[in-house]
Write an enzyme that holds these catalytic residues in place. Structure first.
Site, PDB file in Angstrom:
ATOM      1  N   LYS A 132       9.536  56.416 -21.147  1.00  0.00           N
ATOM      2  CA  LYS A 132       9.218  56.253 -19.724  1.00  0.00           C
ATOM      3  C   LYS A 132      10.118  57.124 -18.854  1.00  0.00           C
ATOM      4  O   LYS A 132       9.659  57.717 -17.873  1.00  0.00           O
ATOM      5  CB  LYS A 132       9.346  54.771 -19.321  1.00  0.00           C
ATOM      6  CG  LYS A 132       8.323  53.854 -19.978  1.00  0.00           C
ATOM      7  CD  LYS A 132       8.333  52.476 -19.370  1.00  0.00           C
ATOM      8  CE  LYS A 132       9.554  51.672 -19.737  1.00  0.00           C
ATOM      9  NZ  LYS A 132       9.483  51.079 -21.086  1.00  0.00           N
ATOM     10  N   ASP A 182       3.497  53.377 -24.809  1.00  0.00           N
ATOM     11  CA  ASP A 182       4.580  52.408 -24.691  1.00  0.00           C
ATOM     12  C   ASP A 182       4.099  51.113 -24.045  1.00  0.00           C
ATOM     13  O   ASP A 182       4.519  50.026 -24.437  1.00  0.00           O
ATOM     14  CB  ASP A 182       5.739  52.988 -23.880  1.00  0.00           C
ATOM     15  CG  ASP A 182       6.844  51.959 -23.699  1.00  0.00           C
ATOM     16  OD1 ASP A 182       7.443  51.568 -24.707  1.00  0.00           O
ATOM     17  OD2 ASP A 182       7.073  51.527 -22.555  1.00  0.00           O
TER      18      ASP A 182
END
Length: 424
Positions: A188, A162
């Site tokens: 996350k 990410d």
């Protein structure tokens, strides 16, 4: 550069569903540098244009989680977190994390920095003398157990795919893709390890999602990903047409958050803080009245301990700007509109935000709003106050504010800050 990546790009370009194997391979290969940046840029644009179904988004999110490590949050309290999709004046994390901790939960808030017109929680907190954002996983665990709340930067090992893709999306015009936004947020948060998550999905001019319908779609996507990965989620869709509170920037937002923790502050900031706290406590299975705890001063005591634990001095004076420019009200009447996006851009241009990742920010820069919607204003009296250490930035900030507010004779129709709720 991988020839296999071209097959994945073509599949999505042509509107086909990516298989689980294709998703797992391309995310892993991109993280390892096998898939070139230009190839992932092409795939991101194909996803932006063609979209993904729910199963693809859930698999893509899982692949990004699997690209790194997970935090192991072995604490005695139930863990619950909150994430905002980003807004203007959105300092809610600052009073919210210590409030929920004071009610008995553990809040592991791994936050980010601002980019463009949206502010970053870490930038705001770094205006407090001595405060540090970088903590090790061991320090996070110790602080969660002893204080109940930690707000810090994500550790390097969490969802590295990410981190690479986020930077690429920012420079390739693919930020607004719901599949990419949702998988970025949730990868996350899942890797962070909290058992519950409340999402604050902003809608309006100052948000990435400009309409309530788009925000609602994103909210349901986020909640669905959470459910698929065993994280209990609730999402509130909240208004971001007007700045939250009266302070937009870094140190000025910290000061306003402290006002809220000490029993004052703007009504909209208090309202949203209490609403989000109530949802977080419900997910954590804790029966407590967050409004009463906020009024008691217990949340402020937790704030002071949280800041101290990360090297900060909660009683130290906050930075003051070298230059202040007052924008007067153009006429007398009632403030009928105040565009969040314009105020956010002005604060950014004054030095509170950054144009590129890694740019420095000014702790004292920002905008103070002397009035909010429905307030009476008097011609020539202060309406906005611009703070900066670089006076050369004032013309560009004033340009951003041109046409950003209107004064009328009638009070605008009031609506609550929480517009809708999405649950699993």
């Amino acid at each position: 550069m991988s020839p296999f990546a071209v097959d994945v790009i073509r599949a999505k370009r042509d509107g086909r569903r990516l298989s689980d194997e294709q998703i797992d391979w391309v995310v892993d290969a991109y993280t390892r540098g096998v898939v070139a940046e230009e190839q992932m840029a092409a795939l991101a644009m194909a996803i932006f244009l063609r979209g993904m179904d729910d199963a693809e988004i859930e698999r893509w999110t899982g692949a990004m989680v699997g690209s790194g490590s997970r935090l192991s949050l072995k604490v005695s309290r139930p863990t619950v977190d909150k994430h905002s999709t980003g807004g203007v004046g959105d300092k809610i994390t600052l009073p919210l994390a210590p409030l929920v901790a004071a009610c008995g939960a553990a809040v592991p808030q791994l936050s980010g920095r601002g980019l463009g017109h949206t502010g970053g929680t870490l930038d705001k907190l770094e205006s407090i003398p001595g405060w540090r954002a970088a903590l090790s996983p061991e320090e996070i665990a110790v602080q969660l157990e002893s204080v109940g709340a930690v707000v810090c930067a994500a550790t390097e090992g969490l969802a590295p795919a990410d981190r690479k893709l986020y930077a690429l999306r920012d420079v390739t015009g693919t930020v607004e893709s719901i599949p990419l936004i949702a998988s970025s947020i949730m990868s996350k948060k899942i890797a962070e390890g909290a058992s519950g998550l409340v999402l604050d999905v902003k809608a309006g001019s100052g948000a990435f999602m400009k309409t309530v319908d788009d925000a609602r779609r994103l909210a349901h996507t986020l909640v669905g990903i959470g459910s698929a990965h065993g994280v209990s989620c609730t999402a509130l869709i909240t208004d971001m047409n007007v700045p939250l509170g009266r302070a937009v920037g870094n140190a000025v937002e910290v000061a306003e958050a402290v006002e809220v923790l000490q029993g004052g502050g703007p009504a909209d900031v208090v309202e949203l803080t209490v609403a989000l706290a109530g949802e977080m406590l419900a997910l954590a299975g804790i029966s407590a009245d967050p409004a009463a705890v906020l009024a008691s001063g217990a949340a402020y005591e937790t704030w002071a301990r949280m800041i101290t634990a990360q090297g900060g001095d909660p009683s130290a004076p906050l930075p003051k700007p070298q230059h202040v420019h007052v924008v007067p009200a153009p006429e007398s009447g009632v403030l009928a509109s105040l565009d969040a996006y314009a105020v956010g851009v002005a604060a950014w241009r004054l030095g509170a935000g950054r144009a590129r990742k890694g740019d420095p920010v000014q702790a004292a820069a920002g905008v103070l709003c002397h009035a909010t919607l429905g307030d009476e204003v008097v011609a020539g009296e202060p309406l906005l106050e611009l703070h900066t250490d670089t006076p050369d930035a004032l013309p560009a900030a004033l340009e951003a504010l041109s046409g950003a507010y209107t004064v009328a004779s009638a009070v605008p129709t009031a609506r609550g800050i929480v517009l809708d709720t999405a649950r699993a």
